[in-house]
Each structure stands twice: as structure tokens, then as C-alpha cells.
Scaffold this active site. Sequence first.
Site, PDB file in Angstrom:
ATOM      1  N   ARG A 137       0.828  -1.212   0.000  1.00  0.00           N
ATOM      2  CA  ARG A 137       0.000   0.000   0.000  1.00  0.00           C
ATOM      3  C   ARG A 137       0.864   1.265   0.000  1.00  0.00           C
ATOM      4  NH1 ARG A 137      -3.695  -0.110   4.667  1.00  0.00           N
ATOM      5  NH2 ARG A 137      -2.560  -1.896   5.483  1.00  0.00           N
ATOM      6  N   GLU A 145      14.768 -14.693  15.973  1.00  0.00           N
ATOM      7  CA  GLU A 145      14.450 -14.510  17.400  1.00  0.00           C
ATOM      8  C   GLU A 145      12.968 -14.171  17.601  1.00  0.00           C
ATOM      9  OE1 GLU A 145      16.708 -14.555  20.376  1.00  0.00           O
ATOM     10  OE2 GLU A 145      14.631 -14.836  20.997  1.00  0.00           O
ATOM     11  N   VAL A 157       9.640 -16.771  18.070  1.00  0.00           N
ATOM     12  CA  VAL A 157       9.184 -17.454  19.295  1.00  0.00           C
ATOM     13  C   VAL A 157       9.260 -16.478  20.467  1.00  0.00           C
ATOM     14  CG1 VAL A 157       9.528 -19.417  20.856  1.00  0.00           C
ATOM     15  CG2 VAL A 157      10.153 -19.632  18.442  1.00  0.00           C
ATOM     16  N   GLY A 171       8.143 -13.547  20.965  1.00  0.00           N
ATOM     17  CA  GLY A 171       8.204 -12.104  20.663  1.00  0.00           C
ATOM     18  C   GLY A 171       9.416 -11.414  21.241  1.00  0.00           C
ATOM     19  N   GLY A 198      -7.371  -6.401  21.274  1.00  0.00           N
ATOM     20  CA  GLY A 198      -6.369  -6.558  20.212  1.00  0.00           C
ATOM     21  C   GLY A 198      -5.373  -7.664  20.522  1.00  0.00           C
ATOM     22  N   GLU A 242      -6.596 -12.310  17.027  1.00  0.00           N
ATOM     23  CA  GLU A 242      -6.960 -11.954  15.656  1.00  0.00           C
ATOM     24  C   GLU A 242      -8.468 -12.154  15.472  1.00  0.00           C
ATOM     25  OE1 GLU A 242      -4.414 -12.010  12.958  1.00  0.00           O
ATOM     26  OE2 GLU A 242      -2.714 -12.381  14.266  1.00  0.00           O
ATOM     27  N   ASP A 265      -0.152 -22.454  16.599  1.00  0.00           N
ATOM     28  CA  ASP A 265       0.878 -21.433  16.804  1.00  0.00           C
ATOM     29  C   ASP A 265       1.923 -21.900  17.833  1.00  0.00           C
ATOM     30  OD1 ASP A 265       1.539 -18.260  16.735  1.00  0.00           O
ATOM     31  OD2 ASP A 265       1.569 -18.958  18.803  1.00  0.00           O
ATOM     32  N   LYS A 271       6.000 -23.007  17.313  1.00  0.00           N
ATOM     33  CA  LYS A 271       7.092 -22.445  18.121  1.00  0.00           C
ATOM     34  C   LYS A 271       7.851 -23.571  18.834  1.00  0.00           C
ATOM     35  CE  LYS A 271       4.654 -18.074  18.726  1.00  0.00           C
ATOM     36  NZ  LYS A 271       3.648 -17.377  19.536  1.00  0.00           N
TER      37      LYS A 271
HETATM   38  N1  LIG Z   1       1.965  -8.920  15.688  1.00  0.00           N
HETATM   39  C1  LIG Z   1       2.693  -9.545  16.589  1.00  0.00           C
HETATM   40  O1  LIG Z   1       2.596  -9.266  17.790  1.00  0.00           O
HETATM   41  C2  LIG Z   1       3.695 -10.592  16.167  1.00  0.00           C
HETATM   42  C3  LIG Z   1       4.495 -11.214  17.139  1.00  0.00           C
HETATM   43  C4  LIG Z   1       5.449 -12.148  16.747  1.00  0.00           C
HETATM   44  C5  LIG Z   1       5.573 -12.485  15.417  1.00  0.00           C
HETATM   45  N2  LIG Z   1       4.759 -11.893  14.506  1.00  0.00           N
HETATM   46  C6  LIG Z   1       4.922 -12.261  13.101  1.00  0.00           C
HETATM   47  O2  LIG Z   1       5.300 -11.093  12.371  1.00  0.00           O
HETATM   48  C7  LIG Z   1       4.797 -11.202  11.036  1.00  0.00           C
HETATM   49  C8  LIG Z   1       3.989  -9.932  10.716  1.00  0.00           C
HETATM   50  O3  LIG Z   1       2.935  -9.820  11.639  1.00  0.00           O
HETATM   51  P1  LIG Z   1       2.083  -8.467  11.758  1.00  0.00           P
HETATM   52  O4  LIG Z   1       1.318  -8.587  13.009  1.00  0.00           O
HETATM   53  O5  LIG Z   1       2.943  -7.293  11.528  1.00  0.00           O
HETATM   54  O6  LIG Z   1       1.085  -8.655  10.532  1.00  0.00           O
HETATM   55  P2  LIG Z   1       0.276  -7.492   9.774  1.00  0.00           P
HETATM   56  O7  LIG Z   1       0.015  -6.338  10.673  1.00  0.00           O
HETATM   57  O8  LIG Z   1      -0.866  -8.149   9.098  1.00  0.00           O
HETATM   58  O9  LIG Z   1       1.293  -6.990   8.671  1.00  0.00           O
HETATM   59  C9  LIG Z   1       1.645  -7.745   7.544  1.00  0.00           C
HETATM   60  C10 LIG Z   1       2.083  -6.786   6.474  1.00  0.00           C
HETATM   61  O10 LIG Z   1       2.542  -7.559   5.346  1.00  0.00           O
HETATM   62  C11 LIG Z   1       1.817  -7.148   4.187  1.00  0.00           C
HETATM   63  N3  LIG Z   1       1.563  -8.328   3.358  1.00  0.00           N
HETATM   64  C12 LIG Z   1       0.977  -9.482   3.752  1.00  0.00           C
HETATM   65  N4  LIG Z   1       0.926 -10.334   2.724  1.00  0.00           N
HETATM   66  C13 LIG Z   1       1.466  -9.697   1.665  1.00  0.00           C
HETATM   67  C14 LIG Z   1       1.681 -10.054   0.307  1.00  0.00           C
HETATM   68  N5  LIG Z   1       1.331 -11.256  -0.151  1.00  0.00           N
HETATM   69  N6  LIG Z   1       2.246  -9.154  -0.490  1.00  0.00           N
HETATM   70  C15 LIG Z   1       2.616  -7.951  -0.037  1.00  0.00           C
HETATM   71  N7  LIG Z   1       2.441  -7.531   1.240  1.00  0.00           N
HETATM   72  C16 LIG Z   1       1.871  -8.417   2.068  1.00  0.00           C
HETATM   73  C17 LIG Z   1       0.536  -6.530   4.665  1.00  0.00           C
HETATM   74  O11 LIG Z   1       0.124  -5.614   3.703  1.00  0.00           O
HETATM   75  P3  LIG Z   1      -1.333  -4.953   3.749  1.00  0.00           P
HETATM   76  O12 LIG Z   1      -1.281  -3.998   4.900  1.00  0.00           O
HETATM   77  O13 LIG Z   1      -1.461  -4.312   2.433  1.00  0.00           O
HETATM   78  O14 LIG Z   1      -2.278  -6.086   3.968  1.00  0.00           O
HETATM   79  C18 LIG Z   1       0.962  -5.881   5.975  1.00  0.00           C
HETATM   80  O15 LIG Z   1       1.520  -4.603   5.763  1.00  0.00           O
HETATM   81  C19 LIG Z   1       3.991 -12.501  10.994  1.00  0.00           C
HETATM   82  O16 LIG Z   1       4.814 -13.529  10.507  1.00  0.00           O
HETATM   83  C20 LIG Z   1       3.654 -12.748  12.451  1.00  0.00           C
HETATM   84  O17 LIG Z   1       3.435 -14.124  12.746  1.00  0.00           O
HETATM   85  C21 LIG Z   1       3.837 -10.951  14.851  1.00  0.00           C
END
Ligand SMILES: NC(=O)c1ccc[n+]([C@@H]2O[C@H](COP(=O)([O-])OP(=O)(O)OC[C@H]3O[C@@H](n4cnc5c(N)ncnc54)[C@H](OP(=O)(O)O)[C@@H]3O)[C@@H](O)[C@H]2O)c1
Length: 427
Positions: free
Chosen positions: A46, A127, A130, A132, A185, A188, A199, A203
Site C-alpha cells: 500500500r 528470534e 518465538v 516475541g 487486540g 486476531e 501457533d 514455536k
Molecule cells: N503482531 C505480533 O505481535 C507478532 C508477534 C510475533 C511475530 N509476529 C509475526 O510477524 C509477522 C507480521 O505480523 P504483523 O502482526 O505485523 O502482521 P500485519 O500487521 O498483518 O502486517 C503484515 C504486512 O505484510 C503485508 N503483506 C501481507 N501479505 C502480503 C503479500 N502477499 N504481499 C505484499 N504484502 C503483504 C501486509 O500488507 P497490507 O497492509 O497491504 O495487507 C501488511 O503490511 C507474521 O509472521 C507474524 O506471525 C507478529
Amino acid sequence: MKTLKVGLCGAGNVGGAVLRTLIQSSQLLEVQGGVHFDIVQVGARRGKEVVPYEGINITTNLEDVATNPDVDVLVEVIGGVNFAYELVTTALKEGKHVVTANKALIASHGNELFTLAKENNVEIGFEASVAGGTPVIKALREGLVATKVKWFAGILNGTSNFILTEMESNQSTFESALEKAQELGLAESDPSLDINGTDAAQKASILAALAFHVPFDFSLVSFEGIEEIELEDLGYAKELGYSIKHIAHGELENNVVCVSAYPTLVDNETLLSQVGKEMNALEIFSEGIGSTVYYGPGAGPEPTASAVIADLVDIAKGGWDLDINSDDQNKLEVSDRKRAARYYRLQVNDEPGVIAKISSLFGDQNISIEALIQHEAKSKENLESISVVIISGEISNNEAVKLKNALEDLPEVFSGVKKFRIHAGEK
Ligand SMILES: NC(=O)c1ccc[n+]([C@@H]2O[C@H](COP(=O)([O-])OP(=O)(O)OC[C@H]3O[C@@H](n4cnc5c(N)ncnc54)[C@H](OP(=O)(O)O)[C@@H]3O)[C@@H](O)[C@H]2O)c1
């Protein structure tokens, strides 16, 4: 001072926090990490809408970042498996290091990706995949490198832990606790991978590869989620001196590694039982030193970004290579062999001789009864039935399932017998 040229793919919750921290804390990172970070390019489909900073090179085609010759390290924070896999393999083949927060990617393609990284003489940091912001991978890779890990047990899914804490502390039903997690929040809109145990199991498979030097193999992790736990179970567990937690477990015994993630009764005297709300914790038991425990936030943009950036600093300083399956004596097996005591809750007809019949069924299967609680029916509608809770001796998963089926086959026992593991702790 070292300079690391970073290409970021994904500007969502975690990507946004990585970018913000790299920009706003650049001075701190130079002082504490000894690294200057140059943000070469950000891939966000975006575009500017989600990258509100001046002077940043943004592309909406994320493959550009993976092939950009100026990028030293690709940070993958898009999530999902297929496209993330494509981006990461492209970057590794192009000779770039990779840092990812993606447990699903590492759990499903770890062996291939680490082999590719080795062939291309680059590193993969994971890192953030698993626990965070809690540095458990670093603990296993570095702090405990001189010890032989015997087992680990961890609360690795913040959503499940929040739900169980809400149920236990406020007597909320599973559904209303989940709703509250979503409002805050912490879950999901589709929370299935959190609450069905996937999940935490992913891990656990990552931790097992590191702790026991076996390949990543998610298919050999047995797991269940928290959906079966009812308020009544939390009440009985408390009466017996336990809390119910979702525990990811890995164990090495006689060169066999068993990995699992199950709702588990944990003794209220232990640290793990005290881990509430969305927090994560991991206990690692090593020969010689015994238990070390790591506690902290398991998710959230800032904690996760902190772990991502810690990996970037390590990579700038030379990194570490991960030798997959470096101890070829250890073998990963499905966790059917794991022996643990079990909690059974049965609803039975309130008639003479039922308890004797149940006890003799345990005896027939050569399984001991360590504790038994029997309570009158609580509701007027259920006057003719009583709840019976039994703690068994240590049995394997196969024996536990066989016992559950045999109990449900008794005409006096209602179907839907509950069965959970009990974590034995130190050994
Ligand atoms: N959130 C947490 O607390 C947390 C903790 C530990 C690990 N993680 C890991 O971190 C990673 C990201 O998590 P997040 O929470 O940041 O997710 P998120 O908020 O959904 O962000 C994902 C981003 O990637 C983009 N994206 C997804 N698929 C795409 C594609 N096919 N092509 C291009 N862009 C794409 C999305 O774009 P759009 O905005 O356009 O959809 C969004 O900007 C995941 O692997 C998650 O398991 C997250």
C-alpha cells in the site's frame, strides 16, 4: 562503526514498529549496538499510505527488495508461508542475510532455508518467531551453549494464556474471554491458529530444533488447543493445587526427542503456573544447571520489533550459523512415547458401584489412581449425575486415549470425558 543496509518487506504491525524504532532510536542503536542502520528500501503493497516517513525508498513490489543489490539484509515481516518463502529464498540466493518473525515459515521450511543460507554464506535471524520480545532463541543459542538441554516447557501463545487467565480469575466462559481478547487486540479476528494450538506447536518445533539439534519437523509435533477446557476443569485443577496452561513441551530421552503442545495442569508451586494474561514464559531444564526461566511479552509490535532489531545487530557483528541436525544421534519422534500423569473428568450416573467400576477399569489397564474427587451435581437439571475427577499415574499418550475410550464405553459414564496432561516439572 559498522553500517548494515536494511530492506524491509511488510509495513504492518511489526514492520511499522521495526521502521519506527530504526528511525527514532538510531542513536541508541549506535551507542548500544554499535551499528548504524541504513534503511535502503521498504516494500509495502500500500506504499506511502503505510510508510509515513520522508526520504524512504518505497516499492509496492516486494520482490524488488529481495533483489535490490544495495540491500545487505532482508527483514521479512509479511507473515504467511508461500510468498514469504519466495521472498526469503530469493534474498538468500542473492547473498542477503534474512531476519524474520515468521514462525510458520521457519517451522515449515526451516531445514531448506538454513541449508540455502549456509550454501550462500549468509545468516537467518528468527528470534522474533518465538516468544516475541523475550530472547529465548538467544538463550538457547548462546547462554546455554555449554549445557545439554533435557527438556523445555513454555507458555508460548499469549492469546490462549490470556483466555485461560480470564476464565480462571473472572470465571468468564471461553467465549466471553475470547471476545475480550479480541476487543483488546490480543486475538486476531480469526483466532483459530492460536486457540487450536497450531501457533504454540510451530514455536515448539523451532525450539526443539535448537535445543536438541534435530531438523525442523512440524509434522512430528502432536498438539491440541484450549477449546475443550471448561470453567469446571479450572475449578477442579485449583482444588488439586494446579492451574491449567497451554504448554509447549520438548524433551530428550535416550536420544529420542518428543515435542508437543497441550493444555496441561501445572503445579501451583511452579513459576509457569504464575504466568498470567498475555505473557509468555519458557522454562529450560539443562543437565548440570537445572532450570532457567525466561518471562516476558510474547507479542506486540514493539516487543517483536525489539527482537527483529537484536537479530540485525547480531548479523552486523558477524552472526552465527545454525547447523541443522548437527547431532545426528538424536531422533525426532511423535510424542506418543511421552509419559505423563493425566487428569480425567467424567460425568457419571449417581448410582452405587460406579466408582468401584471405574477404579477396576484403571486396574485392568494397569494404571494407578493418584487422586480422586467426587462432587454432587451442581444443577437441578443434572440431579442424577455426578462429576468425578481422577488423576492417573504416568502413562503414554496411547494409553491415555485407550483409557478415555474405555471410560466412555462404560454405560454409567456420559460421553465427552475430559483428559489433560500434568506437567511433572523437574527431573
Ligand atoms: N503482531 C505480533 O505481535 C507478532 C508477534 C510475533 C511475530 N509476529 C509475526 O510477524 C509477522 C507480521 O505480523 P504483523 O502482526 O505485523 O502482521 P500485519 O500487521 O498483518 O502486517 C503484515 C504486512 O505484510 C503485508 N503483506 C501481507 N501479505 C502480503 C503479500 N502477499 N504481499 C505484499 N504484502 C503483504 C501486509 O500488507 P497490507 O497492509 O497491504 O495487507 C501488511 O503490511 C507474521 O509472521 C507474524 O506471525 C507478529
